[in-house]
Design a protein around this motif. Structure first.
Motif, PDB file in Angstrom:
ATOM      1  N   ILE A 106       0.844  -1.208   0.000  1.00  0.00           N
ATOM      2  CA  ILE A 106       0.000   0.000   0.000  1.00  0.00           C
ATOM      3  C   ILE A 106       0.872   1.248   0.000  1.00  0.00           C
ATOM      4  CG2 ILE A 106      -1.554   1.375   1.471  1.00  0.00           C
ATOM      5  CD1 ILE A 106      -2.903  -1.277   2.298  1.00  0.00           C
ATOM      6  N   PHE A 107       1.922   1.230   0.814  1.00  0.00           N
ATOM      7  CA  PHE A 107       2.803   2.410   0.913  1.00  0.00           C
ATOM      8  C   PHE A 107       3.519   2.661  -0.410  1.00  0.00           C
ATOM      9  CE2 PHE A 107       6.318   5.025   2.392  1.00  0.00           C
ATOM     10  CZ  PHE A 107       5.686   5.852   3.312  1.00  0.00           C
ATOM     11  N   LEU A 108       4.008   1.604  -1.050  1.00  0.00           N
ATOM     12  CA  LEU A 108       4.719   1.765  -2.329  1.00  0.00           C
ATOM     13  C   LEU A 108       3.779   2.281  -3.430  1.00  0.00           C
ATOM     14  CD1 LEU A 108       7.030  -1.390  -2.487  1.00  0.00           C
ATOM     15  CD2 LEU A 108       7.683   0.973  -1.973  1.00  0.00           C
ATOM     16  N   VAL A 109       2.563   1.707  -3.507  1.00  0.00           N
ATOM     17  CA  VAL A 109       1.589   2.164  -4.514  1.00  0.00           C
ATOM     18  C   VAL A 109       1.195   3.609  -4.243  1.00  0.00           C
ATOM     19  CG1 VAL A 109      -0.732   1.806  -5.457  1.00  0.00           C
ATOM     20  CG2 VAL A 109       0.718  -0.174  -4.946  1.00  0.00           C
ATOM     21  N   THR A 130       1.857  10.814   0.119  1.00  0.00           N
ATOM     22  CA  THR A 130       1.904   9.361   0.345  1.00  0.00           C
ATOM     23  C   THR A 130       1.244   8.997   1.672  1.00  0.00           C
ATOM     24  OG1 THR A 130       3.982   9.232  -0.884  1.00  0.00           O
ATOM     25  CG2 THR A 130       3.442   7.365   0.532  1.00  0.00           C
ATOM     26  N   LEU A 131       1.533   9.792   2.710  1.00  0.00           N
ATOM     27  CA  LEU A 131       0.926   9.548   4.019  1.00  0.00           C
ATOM     28  C   LEU A 131      -0.597   9.705   3.958  1.00  0.00           C
ATOM     29  CD1 LEU A 131       3.410  11.346   6.472  1.00  0.00           C
ATOM     30  CD2 LEU A 131       3.293   8.929   5.860  1.00  0.00           C
ATOM     31  N   ILE A 132      -1.055  10.711   3.220  1.00  0.00           N
ATOM     32  CA  ILE A 132      -2.494  10.960   3.094  1.00  0.00           C
ATOM     33  C   ILE A 132      -3.181   9.800   2.386  1.00  0.00           C
ATOM     34  CG2 ILE A 132      -4.216  12.423   1.927  1.00  0.00           C
ATOM     35  CD1 ILE A 132      -2.342  14.821   2.547  1.00  0.00           C
ATOM     36  N   ILE A 133      -2.562   9.285   1.319  1.00  0.00           N
ATOM     37  CA  ILE A 133      -3.186   8.206   0.532  1.00  0.00           C
ATOM     38  C   ILE A 133      -3.122   6.868   1.274  1.00  0.00           C
ATOM     39  CG2 ILE A 133      -3.058   6.870  -1.621  1.00  0.00           C
ATOM     40  CD1 ILE A 133      -1.957   9.389  -2.980  1.00  0.00           C
ATOM     41  N   SER A 134      -2.042   6.618   2.007  1.00  0.00           N
ATOM     42  CA  SER A 134      -1.847   5.284   2.604  1.00  0.00           C
ATOM     43  C   SER A 134      -2.532   5.106   3.948  1.00  0.00           C
ATOM     44  CB  SER A 134      -0.350   4.982   2.763  1.00  0.00           C
ATOM     45  OG  SER A 134       0.261   5.938   3.605  1.00  0.00           O
ATOM     46  N   THR A 135      -3.031   6.177   4.549  1.00  0.00           N
ATOM     47  CA  THR A 135      -3.672   6.037   5.858  1.00  0.00           C
ATOM     48  C   THR A 135      -5.019   5.322   5.749  1.00  0.00           C
ATOM     49  OG1 THR A 135      -4.322   7.236   7.844  1.00  0.00           O
ATOM     50  CG2 THR A 135      -4.836   8.270   5.783  1.00  0.00           C
ATOM     51  N   ILE A 136      -5.416   4.662   6.846  1.00  0.00           N
ATOM     52  CA  ILE A 136      -6.674   3.893   6.903  1.00  0.00           C
ATOM     53  C   ILE A 136      -7.377   4.232   8.209  1.00  0.00           C
ATOM     54  CG2 ILE A 136      -7.672   1.557   7.016  1.00  0.00           C
ATOM     55  CD1 ILE A 136      -5.099   0.610   5.505  1.00  0.00           C
ATOM     56  N   SER A 137      -8.693   4.343   8.177  1.00  0.00           N
ATOM     57  CA  SER A 137      -9.454   4.741   9.364  1.00  0.00           C
ATOM     58  C   SER A 137      -9.845   3.538  10.217  1.00  0.00           C
ATOM     59  CB  SER A 137     -10.716   5.500   8.954  1.00  0.00           C
ATOM     60  OG  SER A 137     -11.506   5.781  10.096  1.00  0.00           O
ATOM     61  N   PHE A 310     -10.093  10.051  -4.963  1.00  0.00           N
ATOM     62  CA  PHE A 310     -10.924   8.897  -4.580  1.00  0.00           C
ATOM     63  C   PHE A 310     -10.445   7.631  -5.309  1.00  0.00           C
ATOM     64  CE2 PHE A 310     -14.513   6.037  -4.538  1.00  0.00           C
ATOM     65  CZ  PHE A 310     -15.050   6.221  -3.268  1.00  0.00           C
ATOM     66  N   VAL A 311     -10.193   7.768  -6.597  1.00  0.00           N
ATOM     67  CA  VAL A 311      -9.704   6.624  -7.391  1.00  0.00           C
ATOM     68  C   VAL A 311      -8.324   6.186  -6.886  1.00  0.00           C
ATOM     69  CG1 VAL A 311      -8.929   5.904  -9.688  1.00  0.00           C
ATOM     70  CG2 VAL A 311     -11.055   7.184  -9.443  1.00  0.00           C
ATOM     71  N   ALA A 312      -7.477   7.157  -6.538  1.00  0.00           N
ATOM     72  CA  ALA A 312      -6.140   6.830  -6.024  1.00  0.00           C
ATOM     73  C   ALA A 312      -6.243   6.042  -4.717  1.00  0.00           C
ATOM     74  CB  ALA A 312      -5.333   8.106  -5.805  1.00  0.00           C
ATOM     75  N   LEU A 313      -7.153   6.436  -3.841  1.00  0.00           N
ATOM     76  CA  LEU A 313      -7.344   5.726  -2.579  1.00  0.00           C
ATOM     77  C   LEU A 313      -7.805   4.283  -2.824  1.00  0.00           C
ATOM     78  CD1 LEU A 313      -9.031   8.563  -0.482  1.00  0.00           C
ATOM     79  CD2 LEU A 313      -6.865   7.463   0.055  1.00  0.00           C
ATOM     80  N   VAL A 314      -8.692   4.108  -3.803  1.00  0.00           N
ATOM     81  CA  VAL A 314      -9.182   2.762  -4.132  1.00  0.00           C
ATOM     82  C   VAL A 314      -8.048   1.907  -4.690  1.00  0.00           C
ATOM     83  CG1 VAL A 314     -10.728   1.425  -5.621  1.00  0.00           C
ATOM     84  CG2 VAL A 314     -11.577   3.502  -4.495  1.00  0.00           C
ATOM     85  N   ILE A 315      -7.291   2.451  -5.647  1.00  0.00           N
ATOM     86  CA  ILE A 315      -6.188   1.695  -6.268  1.00  0.00           C
ATOM     87  C   ILE A 315      -5.135   1.321  -5.236  1.00  0.00           C
ATOM     88  CG2 ILE A 315      -4.260   1.860  -7.900  1.00  0.00           C
ATOM     89  CD1 ILE A 315      -6.091   3.628  -9.650  1.00  0.00           C
ATOM     90  N   SER A 316      -4.784   2.290  -4.346  1.00  0.00           N
ATOM     91  CA  SER A 316      -3.706   2.052  -3.371  1.00  0.00           C
ATOM     92  C   SER A 316      -4.035   0.933  -2.394  1.00  0.00           C
ATOM     93  CB  SER A 316      -3.419   3.342  -2.588  1.00  0.00           C
ATOM     94  OG  SER A 316      -4.509   3.675  -1.745  1.00  0.00           O
ATOM     95  N   LYS A 317      -5.329   0.657  -2.172  1.00  0.00           N
ATOM     96  CA  LYS A 317      -5.720  -0.398  -1.225  1.00  0.00           C
ATOM     97  C   LYS A 317      -6.087  -1.704  -1.939  1.00  0.00           C
ATOM     98  CE  LYS A 317      -5.491   2.748   2.030  1.00  0.00           C
ATOM     99  NZ  LYS A 317      -5.595   4.017   1.317  1.00  0.00           N
ATOM    100  N   VAL A 318      -6.901  -1.603  -2.982  1.00  0.00           N
ATOM    101  CA  VAL A 318      -7.428  -2.805  -3.630  1.00  0.00           C
ATOM    102  C   VAL A 318      -6.319  -3.598  -4.330  1.00  0.00           C
ATOM    103  CG1 VAL A 318      -8.979  -3.673  -5.433  1.00  0.00           C
ATOM    104  CG2 VAL A 318      -9.763  -1.885  -3.872  1.00  0.00           C
ATOM    105  N   VAL A 319      -5.370  -2.908  -4.981  1.00  0.00           N
ATOM    106  CA  VAL A 319      -4.311  -3.614  -5.723  1.00  0.00           C
ATOM    107  C   VAL A 319      -3.412  -4.433  -4.786  1.00  0.00           C
ATOM    108  CG1 VAL A 319      -2.267  -3.321  -7.169  1.00  0.00           C
ATOM    109  CG2 VAL A 319      -4.354  -2.050  -7.700  1.00  0.00           C
TER     110      VAL A 319
END
Length: 609
Positions: A106-109, A130-137, A310-319
């Motif tokens: 997740i961090f690398l993506v 990167t920190l903003i995209i990789s964080t999870i609630s 939003f799409v970036a957040l989905v890609i960073s987790k789902v992939v």
């Protein structure tokens, strides 16, 4: 002062009405914190603009944010990091190993995607993005897993661990980032001082927690535990700011320390009540109040940012999460990925800090928070649509070490519908031929290596009854160290009994048990019949369903023909009556027909962590 109180009253009333409105319109898919932000947007700068930001609201909102970070740290269950023994033939993954690798992915993506936003000109610093995209609630992940009753499953633990690791790593990296890039903050090495103080507080807390006077002072008007928690938060927040870190790191560290000290669930619920009952709703409402979304819709580049992020957040987790496809079906894997898309608290923290440091403007901050709100609404809905819950009756696993007339009798009387039992027996010991109907595993000795190799030390309940008291004590201690929730050992001498109680092992004495049973037979023979006859037996049910926490017994409609004989709450023994409240962690002694007892057990024994 009048304007201040008016705004405060509006915010408090709105925070009170929001969950009622969600319940009234059956909007259970929307997390309450998200609804609070939305209502705040309606009454704030974007909407009617009837709330004025002032000292009262700013102070309470800051306290709410700090308490939210504290509870985020408290949510972390460090027992999940312990490696669990894998059953033979089990095809599920090692939760910690897989979760660590998935977060690394997740961090690398996220890092790769952040350079896209730098290239598009939305932000200058790729690491912050990167920190903003990789964080999870955790605030969205934990309740969703609880609702689906997945907290104790391997897939649930894997999802939870990914979120926990993301929470820990991004929080620490955010503090390091601020220390390195903000001139007003101190040297990054000073952060080590904060963690050193945390270690000192941890050992102090562990020492005082065992003192008997603390338990006495935890009740009544003193409530020393609650005072200690608030003192810890304030001291670490102040120290964190003094050493040049963000105050949220101090609050988060306080939560982690309290979690490591393993507080009881009643105390955790009390802390939740302080936070989610008052401080945190004010913070989330004020987040919405301060958001001015109107400029977002006049700037095309900011408007474009919302779907892109939003799409970036989905890609960073789902992939990265798609690696779970090795062990699980497509729907389960996608459900896990979409649940991890949710992000809220840390995005708000990062966006607020970035705006203060001049790295983003107010419109960019608004867009980031708006996307975070959208993910918190969409991700649990997608998870519930994709994940197919397979109802499975889970039997409690009981391991009995030492095969003799007592353990054999217990196995014979335990209900096979509720318990899966295994007996462990040394080969040389003699047992009668008629006893081979029981599931007995022959072992060479009672050494740690032998017991571990045969998976005898990990279960829901481990019972130790060998012919040697010292052997019982040693095996029971090993089982407790392996993380077994309940360990029961037979011991006679007071010194061994005390030694076992100190490490959380339950003890029983054959001589005392026989004496107590004989006395009961003489004085109250019908009570003994209740204990020994299955059709009128007493049953213990632990209340773990949050939906019934605080409900009065007379308002609880599902007892059927069951009667609650006694409630054990911590060290208290309560005689129940109509106005007795049910609480998380209560152990209820119940009698009634097997059918109703089974239904009641399924209803009350939900998941709580």
């Amino acid at each position: 002062m009048h304007a201040s109180l008016s705004s405060l009253v509006i915010v408090i009333v709105v925070a009170f009405l929001t969950p009622l409105l969600l319940h009234r319109f059956r909007l259970h898919m929307i997390p309450v914190v998200v609804a609070e932000i939305v209502i705040g947007i309606i009454i704030g700068k974007t909407g009617f603009n009837i709330v004025e930001q002032d000292m009262w609201l700013e102070t309470l909102s800051t306290l709410g944010f700090l308490f939210l970070m504290f509870l985020s740290g408290l949510e972390i269950d460090f027992s999940a990091f312990a490696s669990k023994t894998k059953k033979k033939g089990e095809k599920e993954p090692n939760a910690f190993f897989v979760a660590s690798n998935i977060f690394f992915g997740i961090f690398l993506v996220s890092l790769a995607l952040s350079y896209m936003f730098v290239w598009l000109g939305y932000i200058d610093n790729a690491f912050l993005m990167t920190l903003i995209i990789s964080t999870i609630s955790l605030g969205v992940v934990v309740p969703t897993l609880k609702d689906a009753q997945l907290m104790k499953t391997t897939i649930g633990q894997t999802i939870l661990l990914i979120a926990v690791i993301a929470d820990l790593v991004t929080m620490v990296l955010l503090a390091v980032f601020v220390s390195m890039h903000d001139p007003s903050h101190g040297n990054v090495w000073l952060l080590l001082g904060l963690f050193l103080v945390g270690v000192i507080f941890y050992f102090a807390g562990k020492y005082f927690k065992k003192r008997s006077f603390i338990e006495t002072m935890a009740k009544g008007t003193i409530q020393i535990g609650t005072r200690a928690v608030f003192a810890l938060i304030i001291v670490l927040v102040a120290l964190s700011e003094t050493l040049g870190a963000e105050n949220i790191l101090g609050a988060f560290l306080a939560g982690v320390l309290v979690s490591l000290l393993a507080p009881n669930q009643d105390f955790v619920h009390k802390l939740d009540s302080f936070g989610y009952g008052f401080f945190i709703p004010i913070f989330f409402v004020m987040v919405g109040v301060n958001l001015d979304l109107r400029p977002l819709f006049t700037q095309f580049d900011i408007l474009l940012l919302i779907p892109l992020l939003f799409v970036a957040l989905v890609i960073s987790k789902v992939v990265p999460v798609y690696i779970l496809r090795i062990w699980y079906d497509r729907n389960t894997t996608l459900a896990a990925g979409f649940l991890l898309v949710s992000t809220l608290s840390l995005v708000i923290a990062a966006a607020t800090i970035a705006e203060r440091m001049g790295m983003i403007d107010e419109n960019m901050k608004g867009a980031l928070i708006l996307v975070a709100v959208l993910t918190s609404v969409v991700s649990p809905i997608m998870f519930k649509k994709l994940y197919r819950v397979e109802k499975e009756e889970r039997k409690k696993m009981v391991k009995l070490i030492g095969t003799n007339q007592f353990t054999l009798a217990a196995v014979r009387d335990l209900s096979p519908d509720e318990y899966e039992t295994t007996l462990y027996h040394i080969r040389q010991d003699k047992i009668e031929q008629t006893e081979h109907i029981f599931p007995i595993i022959d072992i060479d000795d009672y050494s740690f290596e032998t017991l571990q190799a045969h998976e005898a030390l990990t279960a829901d309940v481990v019972v130790v009854l060998t012919g040697n008291e010292q052997t019982n004590a040693q095996i029971a201690t090993w089982a407790k160290e392996q993380g077994t929730p309940r360990v029961i050992a037979f011991a006679e001498s007071p010194s061994v009994v005390q030694q076992l109680k100190d490490v959380g092992v339950e003890t029983i004495s054959l001589a005392l048990s026989a004496g107590a049973m004989l006395k009961a037979f003489i004085e109250s023979p019908n009570v003994v019949h209740m204990l020994t006859q299955r059709d009128i037996a007493l049953h213990e049910i632990e209340m773990n369903n949050l939906a019934y926490h605080g409900v009065l017994l007379r308002q609880f409609p599902f007892l059927g023909d069951c009667i609650i004989v006694r409630i054990f709450r911590g060290h208290e023994s309560i005689v129940p009556h109509g106005d007795t409240e049910m609480r998380i962690g209560d152990r209820m002694i119940i009698t009634g027909s097997e059918e109703y007892v089974k239904e009641l057990r399924e209803l009350l024994e939900g998941e709580y962590h």
